[in-house]
Structure formats: C-alpha cells, structure tokens
Design a protein around this motif. Sequence first.
Motif, PDB file in Angstrom:
ATOM      1  N   ARG A  71      27.646  -0.691  21.454  1.00 20.79           N
ATOM      2  CA  ARG A  71      28.811  -0.524  20.617  1.00 20.79           C
ATOM      3  C   ARG A  71      29.002   0.927  20.184  1.00 20.79           C
ATOM      4  N   ASP A  72      30.246   1.397  20.323  1.00 19.05           N
ATOM      5  CA  ASP A  72      30.635   2.739  19.891  1.00 19.05           C
ATOM      6  C   ASP A  72      29.936   3.845  20.662  1.00 19.05           C
ATOM      7  N   ALA A 122      32.999   2.620  25.106  1.00 17.33           N
ATOM      8  CA  ALA A 122      34.291   3.307  25.146  1.00 17.33           C
ATOM      9  C   ALA A 122      34.972   3.096  26.492  1.00 17.33           C
ATOM     10  N   ARG A 142      36.072  -0.575  26.841  1.00 13.92           N
ATOM     11  CA  ARG A 142      37.226  -0.921  26.003  1.00 13.92           C
ATOM     12  C   ARG A 142      38.497  -0.353  26.618  1.00 13.92           C
ATOM     13  N   VAL A 158      41.748  -2.468  27.717  1.00  7.37           N
ATOM     14  CA  VAL A 158      43.116  -2.199  27.275  1.00  7.37           C
ATOM     15  C   VAL A 158      44.021  -1.924  28.466  1.00  7.37           C
ATOM     16  N   THR A 197      35.992   9.085   8.687  1.00  8.85           N
ATOM     17  CA  THR A 197      34.619   8.649   8.892  1.00  8.85           C
ATOM     18  C   THR A 197      34.456   7.761  10.117  1.00  8.85           C
ATOM     19  N   VAL A 208      34.754   7.446  19.155  1.00  6.25           N
ATOM     20  CA  VAL A 208      35.467   6.589  20.100  1.00  6.25           C
ATOM     21  C   VAL A 208      36.732   6.041  19.444  1.00  6.25           C
ATOM     22  N   GLN A 209      36.534   5.498  18.232  1.00  6.44           N
ATOM     23  CA  GLN A 209      37.670   4.906  17.538  1.00  6.44           C
ATOM     24  C   GLN A 209      38.756   5.934  17.306  1.00  6.44           C
ATOM     25  N   MET A 239      40.573   6.767  20.529  1.00  2.60           N
ATOM     26  CA  MET A 239      41.474   5.715  20.967  1.00  2.60           C
ATOM     27  C   MET A 239      42.726   5.687  20.095  1.00  2.60           C
ATOM     28  N   LEU A 254      46.725   0.658  21.863  1.00  3.51           N
ATOM     29  CA  LEU A 254      45.661   1.480  21.279  1.00  3.51           C
ATOM     30  C   LEU A 254      45.961   1.776  19.815  1.00  3.51           C
ATOM     31  N   GLU A 258      45.428  -1.496  17.858  1.00  4.71           N
ATOM     32  CA  GLU A 258      44.008  -1.821  17.785  1.00  4.71           C
ATOM     33  C   GLU A 258      43.259  -0.862  16.884  1.00  4.71           C
ATOM     34  N   ASP A 283      41.254  -1.941  13.703  1.00  2.78           N
ATOM     35  CA  ASP A 283      39.842  -1.579  13.632  1.00  2.78           C
ATOM     36  C   ASP A 283      39.513  -0.916  12.311  1.00  2.78           C
ATOM     37  N   ARG A 332      34.216  -2.411  11.693  1.00  8.50           N
ATOM     38  CA  ARG A 332      33.906  -1.001  11.552  1.00  8.50           C
ATOM     39  C   ARG A 332      32.416  -0.823  11.456  1.00  8.50           C
ATOM     40  N   THR A 392      29.683   6.804   3.669  1.00 12.44           N
ATOM     41  CA  THR A 392      30.812   5.912   3.389  1.00 12.44           C
ATOM     42  C   THR A 392      32.123   6.656   3.613  1.00 12.44           C
ATOM     43  N   ASP A 393      33.202   5.923   3.415  1.00 11.12           N
ATOM     44  CA  ASP A 393      34.534   6.498   3.580  1.00 11.12           C
ATOM     45  C   ASP A 393      34.733   7.720   2.696  1.00 11.12           C
TER      46      ASP A 393
END
Lengths: 359, 324, 594
Positions: free
Chosen positions: A145-146, A151, A154, A158, B22, B26-27, B30, B291, B294, B298, B305, C16-17
């Motif tokens: 994951r991640d 990547a 995913r 998509v 944060t 990857v997130q 995307m 994307l 999503e 996410d 997360r 954290t955020d």
Amino acid sequence: MSAETLEITGAAPAAGGTGRHGLTRYLVVRFLLIIPTVFILVSLVFFLMRATGDPVSAAFGDRLTPGQLQAKLHQAGYDRPLSVQYLDYLRSLAAGDFGHTVTDNQPVTHVLGVYGAATAELALNALVVALLAGVPLGVVAARYRDRAPDAVLRLFAVLTYATPVFFTGLLLKLVLAVRLGWLPASGRASTDVQLFLQDQSSTTGFYLLDALRSGDGTAVTDVLEHAVLPALTLGLLVAGVLLRLVRTNLIGTLSADYVDAARSRGVPSLRLVTRHAARPALIPVVTFLGLQVAGLLGGAVLTETTFEWKGLGYELAHYLTARDFPAVQGIVALFAVVVAVTNFLVDVVAALIDPRVRY
Amino acid sequence: MAGILARGPAPLPRRLRARLRTAGAVQRAMLLTGAGLTALFLLAALIGPLLAPYGYARLQDASGLFGAQQPPSGAHPLGTTIAGYDVLSRTLWGARTALEIILAALSLSVVPGTVLGLVSGYLGGRVDRTLVGLADALYAFPPLLLAVVMSIVISGGRSSLAGGLGAAACSVAVAFVPQYFRVVRAEVVRVKAEPYVDAARVIGTSTREIMFRHVLRNSVRTLPLIFTINASEAILTLAGLGFLGFGIEPNSAAEWGYDLNRSVADVTSGLWWTALPPGLAIVLTVLGTTLLGEGLTDLADPRLRRRGAAAVSGTPTDGGTRDG
Amino acid sequence: MADLLRVENLSVTFATDTGPAPAVRGVSLAVAPGEVLALVGESGSGKTVTARSVLGLLPATATTRGRVLLGDGAADPAEDVLTASPARLRALRGTHAAMVFQEPSTALNPVFTVGWQLAEGLRAHGHGGGRAARRALAVDWLGRVGIPDPDTRVDHYPHQLSGGQRQRAVIAMALALGTRLIVADEPTTALDVTVQAEILELLHRCRTDFGTAVLLVTHDMGVVADLADRVAVMRAGEVVEQAPVRPLFAAPGHPYTRELLAAVPVFGRGTGRVRRSGSAAATTSGTTGASAVVGASGPGDGPPVVRAAGLVVDHPGRLRRKGFRAVDGVNFEIGPGEVLGLVGESGSGKTTIGRAVAGLTAVTGGELDVFGVSRTARRRPRDRAGHIGYVFQDPAAAFNPLLTVADSVAEPLAVHRRDLTAAAIRAETEALLESVHLPRAYADRYPHELSGGQRQRAALARALALRPPLIIADEPTSALDVSVQAKVLGLFTELQEERGFAALFISHDLAVVEQVTDRVVVLHRGRVAACGSTADVLGSPQDDYTRRLVAALPVPDPVRQARRPDLTLDVRDDAGTVRHHTAVDALDEGAATT
C-alpha cells in the motif's frame, strides 16, 4: 456490547444468533426476492418501449401504407388496449414465450437460445481473465500500500475503468490483430471452423466446448485464438473493478483490530494477509461483484459489437438499429433475469462464506 | 454543490488542503494528475472550438470537399473520417458536447434523486419500500441499456427524431436517478438515527424543518465526491450510447462515441487516426474526473488514509479544552 | 528477580494533518514477574500508546525514541522492541508479551472459529506439533479460562459466544503461548459490570495460577483498586506519579492524582444524595410561562409527571427475525421535581424507557402517562412537545455538526416561542449558556470545536431552554472522563436544585446514580428488579439481581475492595450464575442487532 461492531462492511446481512433454520429462511426469502425484481424490470421495459408507440409502426412506419400498417397491427394484436397487451405479455412470459421479432419474424426464445450461449461464453472467458488478473493484483496492491507497486496497479485499475470497452477493443484489435497479425480481428471462429462446429451431432453453442468435444485440434486453436481479444477486452474492465475492490477491502480488514490481535500473537505478516484479512474481505468483494454483473452485461453488448461476436449483445445492437422492439424487449428481459439470478447466487455464496449468516 | 460545502463548519476544502499536505506522495500525485486532466478537459470544452480548424459539421472548405479517410496532413493534422469530417475539429468540439451533457445529465438526475431519497428515507413506510424495490431492481439493470431504452422513448422510437443533445442528456440522467436516490436515502436513514435528529424531535421541531435543516444538509455532504465519480460514468454512458448509434447525430454536435463507432471499420483496415483521437479524449477525460473524485474521497475517508489522527489514542472524546 | 518489561524514556510522536503530535513524552516504567502494574489516565494521556508500543503495534505514522526492553524474567530484559528486526519482533510477540484488547468482539476475527484463532498463535510459534495437538491445546486453554463446554465452544465462531466469553477467549489466546506478561488495554470497559467482575477475577487468576504479570491500562479507578499492585498515573503523555496501590489511594502525592481520585464517584460512600429542602424548587418559580408548571410544587407533591403502569415496548423484528421485547411490564412514577434513576446493564431496556417517555419510541402496551396525557394514544399531542428536555449519551453526536452551538441551543426557542424576536432569542441563548458555565464566546462555535464536557454542558443548556418540567438524561456522562463527569454531574445537580425540574436519569453506573438520584428503578432484562429510594435499594439491596450488581461493582478503594472477596467469589463460583449471564449477553446482542 453491541453486535454492530461485528459487521465488516455493510455488505453481509447481519444475523446474530440465528440457527441453521435462519440460514434456510434467509435463502428462501432471498430467492423469493428475485420475483419482484424481475417483475419490475420486465414491466418497466414493457411500458417504456410502449410509451414510444407500437413496435410495428416503429419498425415499418415509414415503409408501409396506413392500410397495410393497420392490418399488420391487428394481426399482431397491437390494436388492443395497453393493459390487455400487458397482461397478455406477462402471461406468455410466465409460459416462457417471449413473442416474435418484428423484422424477421422469429420466436424471440429462438434468438435467445442461439445467441445466449455466445454471450455466456464471452462472459465466462472474461470472468476467468478478471479473476486471474484482478484478485492477485489487488492483494499485491493492498500489501504494498502507498508504495510503487500499489501506485502502478491503481493507475492500471483506473485506466481500465477510464477506457471505454470498445476503445480497449479497438486498440487491441489495431495492434495485435491488424498491425501484428497475431490474432484474428473479429468473429467467434473462422468460417470453415464455424461450419464444421455447426455440423457436429449435438452442439452446446459454446464453441470451445464443441471444439474440444469434436477432438479437432485446429478447431480448438482457432476458437481459442478468436476468444482471446474479446475476453481480454471485457476481462480487463472487470479486472480493474475487482482489483480496486480487493485492495480497498483488504486494506480495511488489514487495519481491523482482529488482525492487530493476530499480529500481537506473532502471526507472520504474509499469513495475516492471506488468511486473517483475506477471508473477511472476501465477503464484501463477492457481494459487490454480484452487483457488477449488470455492468458486465452492458460491457458485453459493446464488446460483442466491437468484435462482431455474434451474441445477444451484438444482436441487441442490431435489433435496436432496426427498431425491432419485441426482440429488444425479450433480450433485455433475459438480461434482467440473468442479473437477478446471479445476484441471488452471489448472496448464497456470501452467506456460505460468512459464519454469522450460516449459524 | 459548492454552496453546501461552504456553509459547513470547518469547510471541507480547508480540511482537504490540510490533508493534502500530509497525504502520501502517490495520493498527491494521483489527485493532482486528476485535477490537471480535468482542467485540461474544461479548457478544451471552453476554448477548444476556437482552436479547432473547422466546425464539427464541416465537410468542405473553399478548396472543395475534405475527402474521406485522408491521412494526417497540413490541412488536416489528424486526417479526416470516413464521412469526410476533420478529426481534430470534431475531437475538440467533442469536449464541449461532453461537458454540456455531463452538466445537464447530472443536474437533471441529482435533484429528483436527492428529493426522492430524502422524502422516502425520512418518512419510510410503504412508499419508501416501493421506491427502494424499484431502485434495487433498476440497479440490477445495465445503466447503458437503461439509457438506450430511454433514448428510444424520448425519440419516440423513430431514428429521425433521435440525435439531439437534450435526448442524450435525458437518457443519461434517467440512468443516474436511482443511483442518487440510493446514495442519498442511505445517508438519510443513517442521519435519521443520529441523536441530533432525535433531539430535534423531542424539541418538537416540525417534520419539514427536521428534514431540511437537520437531515438534508448532513446527508448530501458526500454528494460532491459522488458527483465527480458519476461524471466519469456519465461520459462513459454517453460514449457507449454513441457507440451503439443512439447518441447525437454528427450534424447536431460532435460526439466521441459516435466517431468511434464510425471508425470500427477503419481499424480493421489498419487506419489509426480516426479511432485514436476521440478514444484518447474519452480516456483522458474519464481518467481526470476519476482520479480527482478518488483522490478527494481518499482524503476525506479516514479509513483509507494512511496518516490520520484518528488512530492516535483510544477514546476520541477528550475531557480537556480544545480551542478550534 | 529481573524485570519482564522495562520502558526507558519512551517518547512517541504521531504525524498528523496539523503537524507532529506528541502522544508519549519520556515515559519510564518497569514490570516485575507476577506483578500487576496499572497505567491510569484520562483519554489522550498516552496510556494506550505506551501499552501498544510494548508489542510494537504502533501505526506507521508513529516515530519513537527511547527503549522498550522485553525479557523472560530470568535475566535483565535486553531486547528492544523498537529496534528489533521484523522476525525477532514476531518471535517476541505472544511469547514475551501478549495483548488483551478493549473490545473482544472486534479483537476476534468474525469468520474464523475461536479454536482456529487460538491455534494460529501456537502455529506461529511452532507450538503444539500437529493440527490435532493444537486443537487439543485450544480446548484445554478455553476450559482453563472458564469457558463452559470447551469441546464444542472450540468450533464456535465469535458471534456465538457472549461478550464475557469472548474476552475469556482472548485471554486464553494470550496465555496459551506461555507469555509472562499480559498487556491488557481497558480489558473490561466494553463489558457489563457483572461480566467485568468475572473477567477481573480471571485476570487475578492469571497471576495466581499462571504467574503472569499484567500491564493494565484503564481509566477505571475501581478496576485499579481491585487488581493492581502498583499504579502509574499518566497525564498528557507523561507519568506524573508511580506508587504502590494502597499508598497511592491513601495519600496521593501529585496534585493531579488527588484531583483524579477526588473526581471518582465512590459507591457507598454517601448513600443517597443530600436532599435539599423542598422550598429550593419553589423559589426558582420561573418568569416564563412554561416554568409555572414546575414552580408550583416541590418534589413528590402533586400529580406525577410520568406514570408508567405495565409498560411494554417491543422492537419490531426485521425480515428474518422475531420482534424483541425490550421493556416488559414496567411500573414507575416520577413526581414533580424528583430525580428518578434508571439502572441496568446493556439490554435491560433502560434507554428504551427513556425514549418511550420522550415519545421517540412507540409504546406497545400498558400505560404511560406523561404530564397526565397518555403516550399510548395514537396521536402524539403536539402542544406538549418541548416540555421535555433530553440529554443524550454521546455529546459529539447530539448536535447537528453544521449548526453553531447557539443555533442548536436556540432551536427549542425558535420552534416554540414564536413571539420572541431574534435578539430576544439570542439574549436568552446566551443566558442559557451562562447558566451552564459556558463562556458567551462559545455561542458561535461549531460543536466539534468544543470538548466533550463543554458539548454536554451545551446539551444541558438546550434541554433547559424552555424550562421544561421534565429532563431525561440518558447516560449523560458515560462518554466523558471522570474529572469532566464530576463537573457535569455537579452542574446537573446544581441546576436541578435551582430549577426544580423532575428528571429521569438513566445510567449503568451505580456510583453516579447513587450520587444524583432520589429514587431508583433497577431494570433487568426489561423487568423491574428493584425499586425504591436510592439509599434503600442500593444501600441494602433486597433482591438477588441488585445484590449481584452491587457486589460486582469494584470500589475505587483498594482497602475496601480487598475486604469484599466473598461477594465476588459468589459471582464467580456459582456455575448457574455464569450460565445465566451468558444468556443475558446473548439477549443483549440480539437487542443490538435489531
């Protein structure tokens, strides 16, 4: 304190403390639910199609004189009140009679019989591709994951979703069939093989099965070669959905308390993924996959059109263009039945996996 | 939709921005790719027609007919189609059509879907059960086929009447009403059981006021995210519709699905330029909205997360003062 | 003897955020073999994070400093969990330290049998030889932790066990690997008090029978007094005090410990609350119309505010299951200005009664009159709406997250006092907030910007907005930390005395009920087990069930708790009782799913 916390993702029906008879009762109720679903869809399709007028005028309206039209209408019974026609339609449906096509005057059941096998074969091939690609890749994505593999996977998922099936088909065709010439571009088999298969004593309509039974090696190869591109096209679409589904649910169960608990007892991390997290994640995956059957059939229509795969979808597109509504109605009704029954079967499988429903 | 968000307490965008900072690489990649592609699509829809060398329905210019299946050249950078249209022009114009249809279809489906979901979910009873049965049945029905059937209904079964933008938008919209209904109803049923709704009932607040003041606004908070995801679905449905020949006629607008349908034969004979541009346009557009949707989901879903304050300590309610 | 666990200067920070958030700052602890060390603190004190770091179970966002050393008790602990290789960490987990979680229903995998899950641990460490041998071991351990009929239970899925049995199974899984140290994170918080007593007893046995040490994480001083040898008090990520249990309770050294102990309601210390004179209520006779109802009478005089006779409430069953009778023939009355406590374990029907009185749940049978108007009538009388204030258990969920505190508090006024201008409503709202000691500036904040205690005070303000003659408080403090709970309870009592409203106070916590209520109704599986003045019913319980409840409640006083072993033994050794509780548990779960 509460059993709510037991539920994984709302998919599985909660049934704390019911006995074996509870499962039977659940399955019976679930089976009976097929009837209203099919009834609603069939009625909906009937009325929607009729809202546009009668099938005869739709098909021949611009080619016949008013007198000829009237005669044809009367002959087919389309001049009766709509409610009478509806009841008549339901009655004949219940008796397994789907009516006749308008354009070529065949029994719709005959059309379904001839082309249904082709669509079923395509769907099964696609499902094999989807399961072989989607499940393991989903597990890999969740495990890494991640990170880079996740990547890439995913993005792949998509992409398979974002590409319309017919465009995937066209691309595969352009590259593998036309440019490289490795595979045939369209059809279920070469003409001679097709004729050979139809000459067999008893046919199932599943070409691969028929070819295997004939024992003819070239026929088998030919059928397989023709099956690759359509199966890949439709299969990739479902594989993408499956990958995302497996990934999401596995990530969910991997962060569940019971996986932490197993980790705290020293269970190796690979086994946490393959046993402790996988089984509970399977339940929502199976349930959701059932809901994808509808999408699969929609995709099949487009795939068949792209590859001239003479199945129900191909015929549906053909009859749609010809405005042959009894045929359209029949095919769509069959789709509805197939989806409803598959969803039932999927729920049965989910119930068998989930001990909370079983006991 | 933005209005609903803006009225929220800690505005979602602000929280999202904090989370974006944060979020994992990857997130972020995307989400930003999605946003970039979506922006590109919007740009193409807005100014594409200005950049296009010809109109979408033009078959000829001063020097005569374009000719069919012409390979790419100076006059036609992406060649011409079998019917003799300029491919580049039609692909650019197609973005505008897609945007118009998405906006029309989604707004036509989101309002009835939301209202039905709210009333049905909150009041319950027999009407609710009937609607749920109906929506469940429709859910088991390929949306593409529903759109096809609707397009037949709207065109009155005659091909001569088919092909308008409005018909296409309505067909796509109908396929989405049950989806919005389901999503909103599920949320309404959840929110209905929240103590703050019970609190309003104890106070004696009227049903109408509870529905709109307390339930509705808390039920549609995820709708913008669903909206982006459904936008992709709408484009695909429209393209499928066009591919099956139930889309928009070439002289009323440029539509990618229709152009792909026309290019099937070209592909078999090895011509690439008629299929690739509209196909890639669909892929990139759907890729962008998916994307984006999503990525936003996410960021908003703590379960998905990796980084989150939620996992820090056992009980979330703390005793001390927290200054917001 | 050498320590089993030594935590040296541990710091844990989470990304954290909003940037890095320190959760644990420089904690040092040690646990000797056979010792029970309690880690006590309120939420956010870092106790759970400290405990989880012992097994290396922190999320990936955590960064750690310091050392967490585990050993086998023979020599000084030498292996640092924080820097151990994955393989080594896996070997340590389960054998050197094992974990017992707060919520047994989520700590067990729902789709595997209990026996399989127990055997998984054995398998991971190569214990027990073959599959059959591991199964035999599983049966053996399930039996040893007091699960009846382990031969069959071993093949059961978690949802087929009661809550108490699930926690026993989790403990069996920890013990089966021969661990010397159990890390128990709030092991009894999710359980009812009678089940809690059984689990505490089992943890006692872990030490006496198996020689296992326990690192006990808890917020409950009663549990500490019952089980711990030594106590470490945590606050904001630091250990503020460490001491053996009796000296700590007798003479707490740190001011925070003193504060914490003072806030804990002690059952049986003051029997019944000190009743103020009846005139107190009369003096507050309000200026607004609604309060006239209240002001007229003192507690106990006049017609009852609520009268229930043979009250029955069924929860309708869904598709696949029968309806569930939540309340079964209950009688009680609430007089004007009287505080009636409703006590019971989960599934006893106490919340259902509160909801029925408020008109949120339909009455199935019997009589229920509120302000003399029948609730059983088909049509709910609208004009009476607003005469009841309701305070919910979870203050975080009781406010519409999209409205400001002022908007929510003003809602009753906006609905029922159409005569008031916006400015008047605003003024009234601010006055209400002031009466619950919330600064005026909080009016325009959103609920999530307030702490739990502040939210519950705002909830009280909203409930009081129309000066209702009746308040229903459903577990109003059970989501709060003790120090906050003490403040909210104090405020509740203060307002009740000032305004003289009648109240239905629902709680599972005997100590809280004893402190706040005049009379009490003890509920057991939808029926009344006991009823009478709080001092009588809880002070000298006459019926079996109430006696069991009182006996099971751990008192936050190690000396007194140690003096009551006979009572707990009663509960534990009576096989009939154990079975009986299981039945209750199963019922509770049934209620929860409907």
